[in-house]
Design a protein around this motif. Sequence first.
Motif, PDB file in Angstrom:
ATOM      1  N   LEU A 127      20.269 -35.632  25.516  1.00  0.00           N
ATOM      2  CA  LEU A 127      20.327 -35.776  24.283  1.00  0.00           C
ATOM      3  C   LEU A 127      21.230 -34.936  23.589  1.00  0.00           C
ATOM      4  CD1 LEU A 127      16.374 -36.369  23.561  1.00  0.00           C
ATOM      5  CD2 LEU A 127      18.364 -38.353  23.756  1.00  0.00           C
ATOM      6  N   HIS A 128      21.507 -35.103  22.239  1.00  0.00           N
ATOM      7  CA  HIS A 128      22.489 -34.369  21.426  1.00  0.00           C
ATOM      8  C   HIS A 128      21.823 -34.155  20.099  1.00  0.00           C
ATOM      9  CE1 HIS A 128      26.011 -36.445  23.726  1.00  0.00           C
ATOM     10  NE2 HIS A 128      25.624 -35.333  24.603  1.00  0.00           N
ATOM     11  N   PRO A 129      20.621 -33.554  20.020  1.00  0.00           N
ATOM     12  CA  PRO A 129      20.340 -32.993  18.658  1.00  0.00           C
ATOM     13  C   PRO A 129      20.839 -31.676  18.138  1.00  0.00           C
ATOM     14  CG  PRO A 129      19.078 -32.025  20.652  1.00  0.00           C
ATOM     15  CD  PRO A 129      19.902 -32.864  21.170  1.00  0.00           C
ATOM     16  N   ASP A 130      20.920 -31.776  16.730  1.00  0.00           N
ATOM     17  CA  ASP A 130      21.544 -30.667  15.970  1.00  0.00           C
ATOM     18  C   ASP A 130      20.959 -29.347  16.410  1.00  0.00           C
ATOM     19  OD1 ASP A 130      22.962 -32.793  15.020  1.00  0.00           O
ATOM     20  OD2 ASP A 130      22.215 -32.653  13.173  1.00  0.00           O
ATOM     21  N   SER A 131      19.675 -29.448  16.651  1.00  0.00           N
ATOM     22  CA  SER A 131      18.994 -27.932  16.655  1.00  0.00           C
ATOM     23  C   SER A 131      19.192 -27.525  18.170  1.00  0.00           C
ATOM     24  CB  SER A 131      17.277 -28.220  16.456  1.00  0.00           C
ATOM     25  OG  SER A 131      16.729 -29.080  17.482  1.00  0.00           O
ATOM     26  N   GLY A 132      19.218 -28.430  19.052  1.00  0.00           N
ATOM     27  CA  GLY A 132      19.577 -27.913  20.477  1.00  0.00           C
ATOM     28  C   GLY A 132      21.062 -27.554  20.670  1.00  0.00           C
ATOM     29  N   ILE A 133      21.996 -28.148  19.988  1.00  0.00           N
ATOM     30  CA  ILE A 133      23.459 -27.955  20.336  1.00  0.00           C
ATOM     31  C   ILE A 133      23.572 -26.520  19.473  1.00  0.00           C
ATOM     32  CG2 ILE A 133      25.969 -28.650  19.979  1.00  0.00           C
ATOM     33  CD1 ILE A 133      24.727 -31.403  19.885  1.00  0.00           C
ATOM     34  N   ALA A 371      32.430 -41.048  12.641  1.00  0.00           N
ATOM     35  CA  ALA A 371      33.111 -39.931  12.664  1.00  0.00           C
ATOM     36  C   ALA A 371      32.575 -38.874  11.607  1.00  0.00           C
ATOM     37  CB  ALA A 371      34.245 -39.968  12.565  1.00  0.00           C
ATOM     38  N   GLY A 372      32.213 -39.640  10.585  1.00  0.00           N
ATOM     39  CA  GLY A 372      31.682 -38.714   9.452  1.00  0.00           C
ATOM     40  C   GLY A 372      30.476 -38.346   9.629  1.00  0.00           C
ATOM     41  N   GLU A 373      29.568 -39.028  10.393  1.00  0.00           N
ATOM     42  CA  GLU A 373      28.169 -38.843  10.685  1.00  0.00           C
ATOM     43  C   GLU A 373      28.284 -37.604  11.753  1.00  0.00           C
ATOM     44  OE1 GLU A 373      26.244 -42.379  11.961  1.00  0.00           O
ATOM     45  OE2 GLU A 373      26.250 -43.106   9.575  1.00  0.00           O
ATOM     46  N   PHE A 374      29.032 -37.716  12.705  1.00  0.00           N
ATOM     47  CA  PHE A 374      29.256 -36.598  13.688  1.00  0.00           C
ATOM     48  C   PHE A 374      29.617 -35.254  13.073  1.00  0.00           C
ATOM     49  CE2 PHE A 374      29.859 -39.915  17.045  1.00  0.00           C
ATOM     50  CZ  PHE A 374      28.746 -39.534  17.798  1.00  0.00           C
ATOM     51  N   TYR A 375      30.551 -35.394  12.108  1.00  0.00           N
ATOM     52  CA  TYR A 375      31.000 -34.064  11.484  1.00  0.00           C
ATOM     53  C   TYR A 375      29.769 -33.718  10.705  1.00  0.00           C
ATOM     54  CZ  TYR A 375      33.838 -30.148  10.106  1.00  0.00           C
ATOM     55  OH  TYR A 375      34.628 -29.027  10.037  1.00  0.00           O
ATOM     56  N   VAL A 376      29.097 -34.342  10.002  1.00  0.00           N
ATOM     57  CA  VAL A 376      27.754 -33.902   9.551  1.00  0.00           C
ATOM     58  C   VAL A 376      27.006 -32.972  10.662  1.00  0.00           C
ATOM     59  CG1 VAL A 376      25.629 -34.414   8.204  1.00  0.00           C
ATOM     60  CG2 VAL A 376      27.832 -35.372   7.362  1.00  0.00           C
ATOM     61  N   ASN A 377      26.800 -33.950  11.667  1.00  0.00           N
ATOM     62  CA  ASN A 377      25.941 -33.160  12.868  1.00  0.00           C
ATOM     63  C   ASN A 377      26.827 -31.833  13.021  1.00  0.00           C
ATOM     64  OD1 ASN A 377      25.668 -36.317  14.223  1.00  0.00           O
ATOM     65  ND2 ASN A 377      24.006 -35.377  13.451  1.00  0.00           N
ATOM     66  N   ALA A 378      28.005 -31.701  13.039  1.00  0.00           N
ATOM     67  CA  ALA A 378      28.506 -30.455  13.359  1.00  0.00           C
ATOM     68  C   ALA A 378      28.220 -29.618  12.558  1.00  0.00           C
ATOM     69  CB  ALA A 378      30.018 -30.675  13.539  1.00  0.00           C
ATOM     70  N   ILE A 379      28.290 -30.039  11.135  1.00  0.00           N
ATOM     71  CA  ILE A 379      28.019 -28.898  10.152  1.00  0.00           C
ATOM     72  C   ILE A 379      26.530 -28.457  10.359  1.00  0.00           C
ATOM     73  CG2 ILE A 379      27.424 -28.682   7.738  1.00  0.00           C
ATOM     74  CD1 ILE A 379      29.782 -30.754   7.112  1.00  0.00           C
ATOM     75  N   ASN A 380      25.534 -29.212  10.699  1.00  0.00           N
ATOM     76  CA  ASN A 380      24.184 -28.723  11.005  1.00  0.00           C
ATOM     77  C   ASN A 380      24.231 -27.958  12.243  1.00  0.00           C
ATOM     78  OD1 ASN A 380      23.204 -30.415   8.818  1.00  0.00           O
ATOM     79  ND2 ASN A 380      22.741 -32.218  10.177  1.00  0.00           N
ATOM     80  N   VAL A 381      25.055 -28.262  13.279  1.00  0.00           N
ATOM     81  CA  VAL A 381      25.019 -26.952  14.415  1.00  0.00           C
ATOM     82  C   VAL A 381      25.522 -25.901  14.056  1.00  0.00           C
ATOM     83  CG1 VAL A 381      26.427 -26.768  16.473  1.00  0.00           C
ATOM     84  CG2 VAL A 381      25.172 -29.268  16.143  1.00  0.00           C
ATOM     85  N   MET A 382      26.621 -25.877  13.224  1.00  0.00           N
ATOM     86  CA  MET A 382      27.148 -24.803  12.565  1.00  0.00           C
ATOM     87  C   MET A 382      26.320 -23.984  11.974  1.00  0.00           C
ATOM     88  SD  MET A 382      31.176 -25.516  11.787  1.00  0.00           S
ATOM     89  CE  MET A 382      31.461 -27.244  11.881  1.00  0.00           C
ATOM     90  N   ARG A 383      25.599 -24.446  11.135  1.00  0.00           N
ATOM     91  CA  ARG A 383      24.871 -23.912  10.251  1.00  0.00           C
ATOM     92  C   ARG A 383      23.434 -23.049  11.049  1.00  0.00           C
ATOM     93  NH1 ARG A 383      22.577 -27.616   7.827  1.00  0.00           N
ATOM     94  NH2 ARG A 383      24.055 -27.565   5.538  1.00  0.00           N
ATOM     95  N   GLY A 384      22.842 -23.810  12.216  1.00  0.00           N
ATOM     96  CA  GLY A 384      21.856 -23.392  12.755  1.00  0.00           C
ATOM     97  C   GLY A 384      22.449 -22.173  13.706  1.00  0.00           C
ATOM     98  N   PRO A 393      31.957 -22.277  19.679  1.00  0.00           N
ATOM     99  CA  PRO A 393      32.044 -23.774  20.400  1.00  0.00           C
ATOM    100  C   PRO A 393      32.852 -23.442  21.716  1.00  0.00           C
ATOM    101  CG  PRO A 393      33.969 -23.243  18.494  1.00  0.00           C
ATOM    102  CD  PRO A 393      32.914 -22.251  18.546  1.00  0.00           C
ATOM    103  N   ILE A 394      32.989 -24.625  22.505  1.00  0.00           N
ATOM    104  CA  ILE A 394      33.565 -24.597  23.739  1.00  0.00           C
ATOM    105  C   ILE A 394      35.255 -24.104  23.657  1.00  0.00           C
ATOM    106  CG2 ILE A 394      31.965 -25.976  24.891  1.00  0.00           C
ATOM    107  CD1 ILE A 394      33.951 -28.069  24.644  1.00  0.00           C
TER     108      ILE A 394
END
Length: 682
Positions: A127-133, A371-384, A393-394
């Motif tokens: 899975l690709h959860p924001d918290s895990g990433i 694509a927009g939803e993925f970038y929201v995911n990325a924002i959440n990842v960066m915040r965490g 990031p890689i």
Amino acid sequence: MGRVSGNRTVAELLARSNRLGADPRNTNYAGGNTSAKGVETDPVTGRDVELMWVKGSGGDLGTLTEPGLAVLRTDRLRALVGVYPGEDREDEMVAAFDFCLHGRGGAAPSIDTAMHGLVEAAHVDHLHPDSGIALATAADGEQLTKDVFGTKVMWVPWRRPGFQLGLDIAAVQRDNPGAVGCILGGHGITAWGDTSEEAERNSTWIIERARLHLERHGRPRPFGAEVDERRALPAAQRRAKAAALAPHLRAVASRDRRMVGHFIDSDVVLEFVASEKLFALARLGTSCPDHFLRTKVRPLVLDLPASASPQECVGRLAELHEAYRDDYRAYYERHATADSPPMRGADPAIILVPGVGMFSYGRDKQTARVAGEFYVNAINVMRGAEAVSSYAPIPESEKFRIEYWALEEAKLRRLPQPKRHAGRVALVTGAASGIGRATAARLAADGACVVVADLDAGRAVSAAGDLGGADVAVGVGADVTKEGEVEAAVEATLLAFGGIDLVVNNAGLSISKPLLETTERDWDLQHDVMAKGSFLVARAAARAMIAQRLGGDIVYIVSKNALFAGPNNVAYGAAKADQAHQVRLLAAELGEHGIRVNGVNPDGVVRGSGIFAGGWGAQRAAVYGIPEEELGAFYARRTLLGREVLPEHVANAVAAVCSGELSHTTGLLVPVDAGVAAAFLR
């Protein structure tokens, strides 16, 4: 492994997948995969055989059904370890999966198939959860994983998805028998269990434990202070500016190929674009492969204050766009090899606008939205990651290896050919019934995104709903006689789909009266709706089309009566003649912008017509001295072809006249009347 019914195994797997995929905290759209192993009887040998059912390539967990599963023999899949030629040639293993399929095999196996097959557990979730990433992309992610999970969840360093990653995870599981899963560096999580319930419980435990750790131990302002000059504008002002910028932004995103847009001004996005760390974090780009494959390696960020006017923004965007294209080209050239696929395009997929929000782009609305939803995911990842460490990031080189992966290129080539109007955005007026509704349906069937506009907002929304979800069509109320409502309908189109390419001026009505009975109100009403209304819609749409620099089409639904002097319809015929001449005038004026203007002249469209149902049919039947129910047949008898004209026939003409096949045609009036000689153009 004991005997387990394949039917029950599949049912459990699908139920688990759908539960996990339906919760955005667990994984993003089409992200991750799940699997289950069970024993069935081989129909050839009659012996028990262990099978694995795993989500196939390109599916979505939240909506996964049995045809979306690949079915493989576990013994053959694991035997591939003996012929694995090493990481340098691991892409060859994807083709080898075909030799492990059971029967017809179901869906095509994904690159992650090895991860599921090599792990010694009956049920596996990736899975690709924001918290895990967030943990996976933290600079000290390995230590954080130990701190958060102890020895129950292990760290696996970044490796591109593939056979070797499957071997890595299998080794971690084998060497750590108490572990229930792992954090994949830069990527996501994988968990397992002996039962479907246990695997799901382990997956959700990892996700929730990571989330709670970030919440309890994270810094309160991981993105730094809010920058006053980039603070979010009030909602109405924000959306007005977004609509003003939308056609210009679409021009930026569509230089290489036409894109559809999606606008997001959620609190998550507005906080990020107003933050102190915006430019530094945006420059780092996303990390999870699912994210950057859709968002590109990094976004374009408008570096102006929220107070900047649309005109100032447009000027600066032109400069930033050229710099972005140069930067992307340099990124490609830094990492491309002789075997790399050609560069696919250098325009941004994500554009961030301080004070306003985010526009995302894709080949269709769903792709743009995701694509927009993925970038929201990325924002959440960066915040965490920034909350408990720093975002790391890689490497860029690894992003390139995935973005221009031969396997990814092959997947893109397998996409079906786009439909006739794919990637185009259409606004159809008077589209809740009759010709307008049929036209909206035809354009949607041809791949266009459609805004259904009608005087009756409720019927417009209902008609749009019949065409599909919001990725296909939306409904808006609009009185085309009112400039403000027309501007609002075009603005709604720009905010819904990022632009506008095709307008169908169909809104109309008719009052059949002799000259001496035609009132001033009758005259004004028909001219306001059809002559003035068409002018207002064409003007508002053309303004956006010119800004997009993509050309466009304006189609008028005129009438045979624009040319033929029918009895007792002076106001209607004059208004239609006005529309017919608008076609000629605007074709001459807008041609330099690549905007084609054409018209369709229907006649006798009785069935399904809102105009005829609204009293015009009864009036015309009275003029001709026939029962109203015979009007369609009456019109058909007087045509050269002897055929009744239906709304769908007019819709077909609209779809054809604004298609690529007629790319060099403008100023044309197309008769769709089954042949009325008196209305021939001359």
